[in-house]
Design a protein around this motif. Structure first.
Motif, PDB file in Angstrom:
ATOM      1  N   ALA A 152       4.986  -7.840   0.699  1.00  0.00           N
ATOM      2  CA  ALA A 152       5.393  -9.204   1.054  1.00  0.00           C
ATOM      3  C   ALA A 152       5.168 -10.140  -0.134  1.00  0.00           C
ATOM      4  N   GLY A 153       4.123  -9.898  -0.909  1.00  0.00           N
ATOM      5  CA  GLY A 153       3.854 -10.727  -2.090  1.00  0.00           C
ATOM      6  C   GLY A 153       4.981 -10.593  -3.103  1.00  0.00           C
ATOM      7  N   TYR A 154       5.383  -9.360  -3.365  1.00  0.00           N
ATOM      8  CA  TYR A 154       6.480  -9.100  -4.314  1.00  0.00           C
ATOM      9  C   TYR A 154       7.761  -9.804  -3.861  1.00  0.00           C
ATOM     10  N   LYS A 155       8.016  -9.755  -2.571  1.00  0.00           N
ATOM     11  CA  LYS A 155       9.273 -10.311  -2.065  1.00  0.00           C
ATOM     12  C   LYS A 155       9.277 -11.845  -2.173  1.00  0.00           C
ATOM     13  N   VAL A 156       8.133 -12.469  -1.963  1.00  0.00           N
ATOM     14  CA  VAL A 156       8.086 -13.922  -2.164  1.00  0.00           C
ATOM     15  C   VAL A 156       8.303 -14.246  -3.643  1.00  0.00           C
ATOM     16  N   TYR A 184       5.530  -3.153  -7.221  1.00  0.00           N
ATOM     17  CA  TYR A 184       5.491  -3.896  -5.961  1.00  0.00           C
ATOM     18  C   TYR A 184       4.097  -4.367  -5.568  1.00  0.00           C
ATOM     19  N   VAL A 185       3.093  -3.826  -6.228  1.00  0.00           N
ATOM     20  CA  VAL A 185       1.710  -4.064  -5.773  1.00  0.00           C
ATOM     21  C   VAL A 185       1.228  -5.469  -6.146  1.00  0.00           C
ATOM     22  N   THR A 215       0.835  -1.209   0.000  1.00  0.00           N
ATOM     23  CA  THR A 215       0.000   0.000   0.000  1.00  0.00           C
ATOM     24  C   THR A 215       0.867   1.255   0.000  1.00  0.00           C
ATOM     25  N   GLN A 216       1.888   1.234   0.834  1.00  0.00           N
ATOM     26  CA  GLN A 216       2.776   2.393   0.917  1.00  0.00           C
ATOM     27  C   GLN A 216       3.371   2.704  -0.460  1.00  0.00           C
ATOM     28  N   GLU A 217       3.840   1.650  -1.126  1.00  0.00           N
ATOM     29  CA  GLU A 217       4.467   1.844  -2.436  1.00  0.00           C
ATOM     30  C   GLU A 217       3.426   2.283  -3.473  1.00  0.00           C
ATOM     31  N   TYR A 218       2.233   1.765  -3.339  1.00  0.00           N
ATOM     32  CA  TYR A 218       1.174   2.174  -4.260  1.00  0.00           C
ATOM     33  C   TYR A 218       0.943   3.684  -4.160  1.00  0.00           C
TER      34      TYR A 218
END
Ligand SMILES: Nc1ncnc2c1ncn2[C@@H]1O[C@H](COP(=O)(O)O)[C@@H](OP(=O)(O)O)[C@H]1O
Ligand SMILES: [Mg+2]
Length: 345
Positions: free
Chosen positions: A255-259, A175-176, A165-168
């Motif tokens: 966290a989704g992007y990082k996985v 990243y979203v 959300t922050q990055e969005y």
């Protein structure tokens, strides 16, 4: 966008909706069991359907999560008419026009004996329902041939309609993700991570199938470590202390992007890493889908001390995160410093 509404039988329905009738009867379901496969697949459908998901997001960030979460709700309910994507697009444009706030709406028709946990909450005033047509795409059917059923009360669903959300808000869209996870008796079993701006979806089911795999090699000695860019806490110190000053640290959102950075993802906007470490508190809807994906593909996501995370009960994980695949995960745990000295909060 204005949308035509007709009054019929005391209820407002759309013209398009009316044209789609009559439709097939509702599926018969055993109320004591939960059909994991169709449910999972419906989430995939919810994630990938629509002509231009990224375009919809630009119009209104709530569009995709709303579509996703309504599909979730509808499938859970399992008894409504099927609909078509075009209809969804037209219909969604109306209520979404007024919802540009950070918190996104979610409709959950909660199955009474299962739990749905989500970062967003039901708008009680919103009566709209979006439906799954119960058609399972061929490519998914090829992967998962045996549907599973589990007792409904053993299921907990975790939904993050907007991760990073922050990055969005900073317009860092790569990243979203939107994420859905089904846990059975607290164990992550089905995970879907969708990147709306790349129209990419990764899904996996433990002992079921997947559309994504691990990369062929990982650097265990001097790993590239992906960490939070906005909730980093002491993670950089922990990573450098554990793996040495030569270690590459990749700060990233979501966290989704990082996985996904640990997997073989065909998206040019996806960085690649060898290990994902998070040391601050995190919610289970942020990590369940990634945990299910990793588990299904032979990887691990645990607390920093190597404990499995239970996706039931409380919605927070306080032990930090260590995620890896095709590595000796327990050896990584042993390498990490005693984190009692560092803050997890
Ligand atoms: N200390 C913390 N407390 C609450 N949420 C956290 C957190 N650290 C990370 N998260 C959440 O975990 C997700 C990934 O975080 P990060 O990008 O920092 O790695 C984000 O989810 P949302 O974007 O869904 O809120 C973020 O809000
Ligand atoms: Mg999140």
């Amino acid at each position: 966008m204005p949308h035509p509404h007709l009054q019929t039988g005391g209820r407002h329905i759309s013209k398009v909706e009316r044209q789609l009738r009559p439709l097939r009867p509702p599926p018969v379901r055993n109320p004591d069991t939960h059909p994991l496969l169709p449910f999972h697949l419906s989430l995939l459908l919810a994630n990938v359907e629509g002509k231009d998901p990224a375009g919809r997001w630009e119009q209104d960030p709530a569009a995709l999560p709303l579509l996703l979460s309504r599909r979730v709700a509808e499938t859970w309910n399992g008894s409504r008419r099927p609909e078509r994507p075009q209809w969804l697009q037209a219909r969604l444009a109306v209520p979404l026009g007024v919802r540009r706030e950070k918190k996104l709406p979610l409709l959950c028709l909660q199955e009474p004996r299962a739990r749905i946990n989500t970062e967003e909450h039901v708008d009680a005033a919103d009566q709209e329902v979006i439906l799954w047509d119960h058609n399972i795409p061929e490519d998914i059917l090829r992967e998962i041939t045996k549907p599973k059923e589990v007792p409904a009360e053993s299921v907990t669903v975790w939904i993050d309609p907007l991760d990073a959300t922050q990055e969005y808000t900073e317009d860092l869209r790569k990243y979203v993700t939107t994420m859905v996870c089904v846990a059975v008796n607290g164990e992550p079993v089905l995970g879907v991570i969708h990147k709306p701006f790349s129209a990419y979806t990764a899904w996996a089911m433990v002992d079921g199938g997947s559309n994504v795999k691990a990369r062929t090699s990982y650097n265990e000695k001097t790993p590239r470590i992906i960490v939070s860019r906005s909730h980093s806490g002491t993670v950089k110190q922990v990573a450098l202390q554990t793996f040495g000053n030569q270690t590459t640290i990749i700060p990233a959102g979501g966290a989704g992007y990082k996985v996904l950075s640990l997997l073989d993802v065909p998206d040019e906007n996806q960085e690649k890493a060898d290990i994902y470490i998070h040391v601050t508190y995190i919610k289970k809807w942020d990590i369940c889908a990634g945990n299910a994906l990793l588990k299904a593909l032979g990887g691990h996501m645990t607390t920093l001390s190597g404990e499995e995370i239970s996706y039931t009960g409380s919605d927070g994980n306080e032990g930090g995160l260590l995620a890896s695949i095709n590595m000796n995960h327990q050896a990584l745990v042993r390498k990490l410093p005693d984190l009692e000295k560092t803050s997890h909060k």
